[in-house]
Design an enzyme around this catalytic site. Structure first.
Site, mmCIF file in Angstrom:
data_model
loop_
_atom_site.group_PDB
_atom_site.id
_atom_site.type_symbol
_atom_site.label_atom_id
_atom_site.label_comp_id
_atom_site.label_asym_id
_atom_site.label_seq_id
_atom_site.Cartn_x
_atom_site.Cartn_y
_atom_site.Cartn_z
ATOM 1 N N HIS A 7 34.493 5.789 35.690
ATOM 2 C CA HIS A 7 35.416 6.012 36.803
ATOM 3 C C HIS A 7 36.384 7.136 36.493
ATOM 4 O O HIS A 7 36.530 7.567 35.352
ATOM 5 C CB HIS A 7 36.175 4.737 37.181
ATOM 6 N N GLU A 43 45.013 -2.255 41.595
ATOM 7 C CA GLU A 43 43.980 -1.216 41.656
ATOM 8 C C GLU A 43 42.880 -1.548 42.642
ATOM 9 O O GLU A 43 42.628 -2.713 42.951
ATOM 10 C CB GLU A 43 43.361 -1.034 40.266
ATOM 11 N N GLN A 60 38.962 4.896 40.726
ATOM 12 C CA GLN A 60 39.873 3.771 40.489
ATOM 13 C C GLN A 60 41.263 4.206 40.959
ATOM 14 O O GLN A 60 41.908 5.044 40.330
ATOM 15 C CB GLN A 60 39.897 3.441 38.993
ATOM 16 N N HIS A 84 43.417 9.494 34.528
ATOM 17 C CA HIS A 84 42.515 9.392 33.372
ATOM 18 C C HIS A 84 41.067 9.474 33.817
ATOM 19 O O HIS A 84 40.758 9.315 34.992
ATOM 20 C CB HIS A 84 42.755 8.097 32.579
ATOM 21 N N GLU A 134 39.380 6.990 28.708
ATOM 22 C CA GLU A 134 39.113 5.557 28.569
ATOM 23 C C GLU A 134 37.639 5.363 28.237
ATOM 24 O O GLU A 134 36.798 6.134 28.710
ATOM 25 C CB GLU A 134 39.470 4.881 29.907
HETATM 26 C C1 V0V Z 1 51.034 10.595 29.131
HETATM 27 N N1 V0V Z 1 50.673 11.826 28.766
HETATM 28 C C2 V0V Z 1 49.543 12.147 29.385
HETATM 29 C C3 V0V Z 1 49.214 11.015 30.178
HETATM 30 N N2 V0V Z 1 50.155 10.074 29.986
HETATM 31 N N3 V0V Z 1 48.775 13.250 29.344
HETATM 32 C C4 V0V Z 1 47.676 13.250 30.121
HETATM 33 N N4 V0V Z 1 47.295 12.212 30.918
HETATM 34 C C5 V0V Z 1 48.053 11.098 30.965
HETATM 35 N N5 V0V Z 1 47.677 10.086 31.763
HETATM 36 C C6 V0V Z 1 51.405 12.728 27.857
HETATM 37 C C7 V0V Z 1 52.833 12.922 28.324
HETATM 38 O O1 V0V Z 1 52.916 13.972 29.263
HETATM 39 C C8 V0V Z 1 53.546 13.224 27.046
HETATM 40 O O2 V0V Z 1 53.357 14.572 26.711
HETATM 41 C C9 V0V Z 1 52.826 12.376 26.026
HETATM 42 O O3 V0V Z 1 51.515 12.111 26.590
HETATM 43 C C10 V0V Z 1 53.532 11.044 25.794
HETATM 44 O O4 V0V Z 1 53.681 10.422 27.040
HETATM 45 P P1 V0V Z 1 54.919 9.529 27.478
HETATM 46 O O5 V0V Z 1 55.220 9.843 28.888
HETATM 47 O O6 V0V Z 1 56.016 9.593 26.474
HETATM 48 O O7 V0V Z 1 54.293 8.081 27.509
HETATM 49 P P2 V0V Z 1 53.883 7.110 26.328
HETATM 50 O O8 V0V Z 1 53.679 7.835 25.039
HETATM 51 O O9 V0V Z 1 54.791 5.941 26.365
HETATM 52 O O10 V0V Z 1 52.464 6.627 26.907
HETATM 53 C C11 V0V Z 1 51.371 7.501 27.014
HETATM 54 C C12 V0V Z 1 50.103 6.657 26.735
HETATM 55 C C13 V0V Z 1 50.139 5.477 27.755
HETATM 56 C C14 V0V Z 1 48.889 7.540 26.945
HETATM 57 C C15 V0V Z 1 50.157 6.147 25.289
HETATM 58 O O11 V0V Z 1 50.098 5.994 29.078
HETATM 59 C C16 V0V Z 1 49.023 4.492 27.562
HETATM 60 O O12 V0V Z 1 49.084 3.584 26.714
HETATM 61 N N6 V0V Z 1 47.941 4.598 28.377
HETATM 62 C C17 V0V Z 1 46.809 3.688 28.279
HETATM 63 C C18 V0V Z 1 46.911 2.564 29.265
HETATM 64 C C19 V0V Z 1 46.882 2.993 30.696
HETATM 65 O O13 V0V Z 1 46.976 4.191 30.997
HETATM 66 N N7 V0V Z 1 46.770 2.020 31.623
HETATM 67 C C20 V0V Z 1 46.758 2.305 33.057
HETATM 68 C C21 V0V Z 1 45.384 2.350 33.562
HETATM 69 P P3 V0V Z 1 54.580 15.523 26.287
HETATM 70 O O14 V0V Z 1 55.548 15.469 27.402
HETATM 71 O O15 V0V Z 1 55.095 14.889 25.006
HETATM 72 O O16 V0V Z 1 53.940 16.854 26.066
HETATM 73 S S1 V0V Z 1 44.670 0.739 33.513
HETATM 74 C C22 V0V Z 1 42.962 0.947 33.712
HETATM 75 O O17 V0V Z 1 42.496 2.147 33.690
HETATM 76 C C23 V0V Z 1 42.182 -0.191 33.880
HETATM 77 C C24 V0V Z 1 42.765 -1.546 33.973
HETATM 78 C C25 V0V Z 1 40.694 -0.061 33.974
HETATM 79 O O18 V0V Z 1 40.163 1.030 33.950
HETATM 80 O O19 V0V Z 1 40.013 -1.111 34.085
HETATM 81 CO CO CO Z 2 40.670 3.015 34.170
#
Ligand code: V0V
Ligand code: CO
Length: 146
Positions: A7, A43, A60, A84, A134
């Site tokens: 996705h 979602e 998604q 993502h 992912e």
């Molecule tokens: C953050 N950054 C990204 C980003 N999110 N870059 C590209 N794409 C993204 N989606 C960058 C952000 O601009 C910062 O860059 C740096 O990473 C640190 O971000 P932050 O804003 O300080 O945030 P953090 O570090 O607290 O969290 C970022 C992470 C977090 C990636 C660690 O979003 C995470 O744990 N994601 C995984 C879970 C998730 O996304 N769940 C939602 C979808 P600079 O400014 O330092 O350069 S759930 C899902 O997909 C499901 C249920 C499914 O598929 O079934």
């Molecule tokens: Co997802």
């Protein structure tokens, strides 16, 4: 082995309005919707096509359930858009370990629960040229849903 695009995750402020845009503009219908409290998202999965390996490809659409969630934080900073990409694999555990071994940060020690009972993990966007990536193993019966 990563075998398909599972996705593309799209962050939005209003899930119902965004679902309606995809329905009215492209004719995509909601295949499945749920709330994932652990991830802080409401979602909707819009099925784009099926594949022969038991998986399919979806859009998604993601609305945050709380401001301090991953999607909530991202929306506040960037506004709506592609959040993502997710690759499908039959073995999320093995592929995540192999990728970790190449020096890419895998965010979870063990895969967590994703949409439709799938098992998911994420790779840090800073290690993937700016793309939050992912990995997904779909549940065996995910295709049966409608
Ligand atoms: C953050 N950054 C990204 C980003 N999110 N870059 C590209 N794409 C993204 N989606 C960058 C952000 O601009 C910062 O860059 C740096 O990473 C640190 O971000 P932050 O804003 O300080 O945030 P953090 O570090 O607290 O969290 C970022 C992470 C977090 C990636 C660690 O979003 C995470 O744990 N994601 C995984 C879970 C998730 O996304 N769940 C939602 C979808 P600079 O400014 O330092 O350069 S759930 C899902 O997909 C499901 C249920 C499914 O598929 O079934
Ligand atoms: Co997802």
């Amino acid at each position: 082995m990563l075998t398909r695009i599972d996705h593309i995750g799209i962050a939005c402020f209003d899930l119902d309005k965004t679902v309606e845009f995809y329905r009215a503009t492209y004719g995509f219908e909601v295949f499945h919707s749920e709330v994932n409290e652990e991830q802080g998202v409401r979602e909707a999965m819009l099925k784009i096509n099926g594949t022969s390996d038991g998986g399919a490809s979806y859009l998604q659409l993601l609305e945050p359930t709380r401001e301090d969630s991953a999607v909530g934080k991202w929306l506040a900073k960037n506004g709506e858009g592609v959040h993502h990409i997710a690759f499908g694999t039959a073995d999320v555990d093995g592929d995540a370990e192999a990728i970790r071994g190449k020096g890419v940060r895998v965010l979870y020690d063990e895969p967590r629960t994703g949409s439709m009972g799938s098992r998911i993990t994420f790779l840090h966007p800073k290690d993937c040229h700016g793309v939050l990536t992912e990995l997904v193993t779909s549940a065996p019966d995910a295709q049966a849903e409608h």
